[in-house]
Motif scaffolding. Structure first.
Motif, mmCIF file in Angstrom:
data_model
loop_
_atom_site.group_PDB
_atom_site.id
_atom_site.type_symbol
_atom_site.label_atom_id
_atom_site.label_comp_id
_atom_site.label_asym_id
_atom_site.label_seq_id
_atom_site.Cartn_x
_atom_site.Cartn_y
_atom_site.Cartn_z
ATOM 1 N N GLU A 70 0.819 -1.214 0.000
ATOM 2 C CA GLU A 70 0.000 0.000 0.000
ATOM 3 C C GLU A 70 0.856 1.270 0.000
ATOM 4 O O GLU A 70 0.360 2.348 -0.293
ATOM 5 N N LYS A 71 2.130 1.148 0.308
ATOM 6 C CA LYS A 71 3.009 2.318 0.379
ATOM 7 C C LYS A 71 3.807 2.560 -0.894
ATOM 8 O O LYS A 71 4.593 3.490 -0.949
ATOM 9 N N PHE A 72 3.626 1.726 -1.925
ATOM 10 C CA PHE A 72 4.352 1.929 -3.174
ATOM 11 C C PHE A 72 3.907 3.235 -3.831
ATOM 12 O O PHE A 72 2.715 3.484 -3.997
ATOM 13 N N THR A 73 4.878 4.081 -4.213
ATOM 14 C CA THR A 73 4.563 5.356 -4.869
ATOM 15 C C THR A 73 4.964 5.366 -6.332
ATOM 16 O O THR A 73 4.484 6.202 -7.086
ATOM 17 N N ASN A 74 5.853 4.465 -6.757
ATOM 18 C CA ASN A 74 6.357 4.389 -8.142
ATOM 19 C C ASN A 74 7.046 5.672 -8.591
ATOM 20 O O ASN A 74 7.010 6.025 -9.756
ATOM 21 N N GLU A 75 7.652 6.382 -7.679
ATOM 22 C CA GLU A 75 8.350 7.622 -8.027
ATOM 23 C C GLU A 75 9.854 7.421 -7.892
ATOM 24 O O GLU A 75 10.360 7.154 -6.805
ATOM 25 N N GLY A 76 10.584 7.573 -8.992
ATOM 26 C CA GLY A 76 12.037 7.513 -8.986
ATOM 27 C C GLY A 76 12.622 6.133 -8.784
ATOM 28 O O GLY A 76 13.775 6.004 -8.381
ATOM 29 N N TYR A 77 11.857 5.095 -9.050
ATOM 30 C CA TYR A 77 12.342 3.734 -8.865
ATOM 31 C C TYR A 77 13.369 3.374 -9.932
ATOM 32 O O TYR A 77 13.258 3.784 -11.077
ATOM 33 N N THR A 78 14.338 2.585 -9.548
ATOM 34 C CA THR A 78 15.268 2.003 -10.516
ATOM 35 C C THR A 78 14.567 0.819 -11.190
ATOM 36 O O THR A 78 13.475 0.414 -10.786
ATOM 37 N N ASP A 79 15.195 0.261 -12.212
ATOM 38 C CA ASP A 79 14.588 -0.863 -12.932
ATOM 39 C C ASP A 79 14.356 -2.066 -12.026
ATOM 40 O O ASP A 79 13.310 -2.709 -12.086
ATOM 41 N N GLU A 81 13.952 -2.035 -8.801
ATOM 42 C CA GLU A 81 12.883 -1.722 -7.849
ATOM 43 C C GLU A 81 11.513 -1.850 -8.506
ATOM 44 O O GLU A 81 10.560 -2.316 -7.885
ATOM 45 N N LYS A 82 11.418 -1.457 -9.779
ATOM 46 C CA LYS A 82 10.160 -1.623 -10.512
ATOM 47 C C LYS A 82 9.802 -3.100 -10.649
ATOM 48 O O LYS A 82 8.630 -3.479 -10.518
ATOM 49 N N GLN A 83 10.813 -3.937 -10.891
ATOM 50 C CA GLN A 83 10.558 -5.373 -10.990
ATOM 51 C C GLN A 83 10.094 -5.938 -9.653
ATOM 52 O O GLN A 83 9.194 -6.779 -9.605
ATOM 53 N N ILE A 84 10.706 -5.471 -8.564
ATOM 54 C CA ILE A 84 10.300 -5.929 -7.234
ATOM 55 C C ILE A 84 8.865 -5.518 -6.949
ATOM 56 O O ILE A 84 8.066 -6.309 -6.434
ATOM 57 N N VAL A 85 8.510 -4.268 -7.276
ATOM 58 C CA VAL A 85 7.147 -3.792 -7.050
ATOM 59 C C VAL A 85 6.153 -4.626 -7.845
ATOM 60 O O VAL A 85 5.106 -5.038 -7.319
ATOM 61 N N GLU A 86 6.486 -4.890 -9.095
ATOM 62 C CA GLU A 86 5.602 -5.696 -9.948
ATOM 63 C C GLU A 86 5.387 -7.085 -9.351
ATOM 64 O O GLU A 86 4.250 -7.559 -9.236
ATOM 65 N N GLN A 87 6.466 -7.723 -8.934
ATOM 66 C CA GLN A 87 6.364 -9.063 -8.347
ATOM 67 C C GLN A 87 5.652 -9.029 -6.993
ATOM 68 O O GLN A 87 4.893 -9.945 -6.666
ATOM 69 N N TYR A 129 13.004 1.618 0.578
ATOM 70 C CA TYR A 129 13.263 1.797 2.010
ATOM 71 C C TYR A 129 12.841 3.195 2.465
ATOM 72 O O TYR A 129 12.221 3.351 3.516
ATOM 73 N N MET A 130 13.181 4.205 1.669
ATOM 74 C CA MET A 130 12.882 5.585 2.056
ATOM 75 C C MET A 130 11.383 5.856 2.128
ATOM 76 O O MET A 130 10.927 6.619 2.970
ATOM 77 N N GLU A 131 10.599 5.243 1.243
ATOM 78 C CA GLU A 131 9.163 5.480 1.268
ATOM 79 C C GLU A 131 8.459 4.617 2.317
ATOM 80 O O GLU A 131 7.288 4.812 2.593
ATOM 81 N N GLY A 132 9.165 3.640 2.893
ATOM 82 C CA GLY A 132 8.598 2.813 3.949
ATOM 83 C C GLY A 132 7.923 1.547 3.469
ATOM 84 O O GLY A 132 7.320 0.832 4.264
ATOM 85 N N SER A 133 8.010 1.243 2.170
ATOM 86 C CA SER A 133 7.364 0.019 1.689
ATOM 87 C C SER A 133 8.204 -1.231 1.962
ATOM 88 O O SER A 133 7.670 -2.320 2.071
ATOM 89 N N PHE A 134 9.524 -1.080 2.076
ATOM 90 C CA PHE A 134 10.402 -2.190 2.458
ATOM 91 C C PHE A 134 10.431 -2.205 3.983
ATOM 92 O O PHE A 134 11.100 -1.414 4.622
ATOM 93 N N THR A 135 9.661 -3.113 4.578
ATOM 94 C CA THR A 135 9.452 -3.063 6.020
ATOM 95 C C THR A 135 10.424 -3.910 6.822
ATOM 96 O O THR A 135 10.875 -3.491 7.888
ATOM 97 N N SER A 136 10.751 -5.120 6.332
ATOM 98 C CA SER A 136 11.606 -6.006 7.128
ATOM 99 C C SER A 136 12.133 -7.145 6.268
ATOM 100 O O SER A 136 11.795 -7.267 5.097
ATOM 101 N N LEU A 137 12.953 -7.959 6.911
ATOM 102 C CA LEU A 137 13.442 -9.197 6.303
ATOM 103 C C LEU A 137 12.950 -10.349 7.179
ATOM 104 O O LEU A 137 13.161 -10.345 8.394
ATOM 105 N N TYR A 138 12.286 -11.304 6.568
ATOM 106 C CA TYR A 138 11.805 -12.467 7.301
ATOM 107 C C TYR A 138 12.713 -13.643 6.979
ATOM 108 O O TYR A 138 12.893 -13.995 5.818
ATOM 109 N N CYS A 139 13.296 -14.247 8.005
ATOM 110 C CA CYS A 139 14.247 -15.336 7.820
ATOM 111 C C CYS A 139 13.582 -16.692 8.084
ATOM 112 O O CYS A 139 12.623 -16.772 8.851
#
Length: 148
Positions: A70-79, A81-87, A129-139
């Motif tokens: 819900e926090k994805f903004t699609n502003e200034g993403y690298t390629d 990052e766009k692939q990660i958002v899509e997936q 990370y800056m926009e807050g959509s990358f919240t954590s790492l689950y191991c």
């Protein structure tokens, strides 16, 4: 590296363990003090194993990134990052429709999560990370790491 240093220190300590030993002739020294060398080496290795040691489990490769879609903004993403958002959006759709659609299965969701992990290994994810959509790492061992 730690094992190598441990073996070097065990050898050095076992040589200089005895009082007033002379190591001019190494063969004579070893022959004369072989029991002392053997017992010292065993004692030092036992102490090293009891109070320290290497963790045999490698934690570096078993953590998957977790995103808040819900926090994805699609502003200034690298390629990447766009692939990660899509997936991530595909994974969220599959998760929301598990059991409701024929193509929404656990296997499909796991494949998408695996693709996200593979992309994330080589992506810096600064914008996410800056926009807050990358919240954590689950191991896989249950740990949850919060990125700083």
């Amino acid at each position: 590296m730690r094992k190598l240093l441990r073996k070097i220190s065990v050898f050095a300590c076992s040589i200089f363990w005895g009082n007033s030993t002379k190591i001019c002739n190494p063969f004579r020294f070893i022959r004369k003090y072989w029991a002392q060398l053997l017992l010292s080496s065993i004692a030092i290795q036992t102490i090293a194993c009891a109070y320290g040691g290497e963790d045999p489990y490698d934690y570096s490769d078993d953590c998957d990134p977790v995103f808040d879609t819900e926090k994805f903004t699609n502003e200034g993403y690298t390629d990447c990052e766009k692939q990660i958002v899509e997936q991530a959006l595909i994974a969220k759709d599959l998760q929301d429709n598990l059991g409701k659609r024929e193509d929404a299965t656990i296997e499909a969701w796991n494949e998408v999560r695996q693709k996200i992990s593979e992309i994330a290994e080589t992506c810096d994810m600064n914008h996410l990370y800056m926009e807050g959509s990358f919240t954590s790492l689950y191991c896989s061992d249950g740990r949850v790491l919060i990125p700083k």
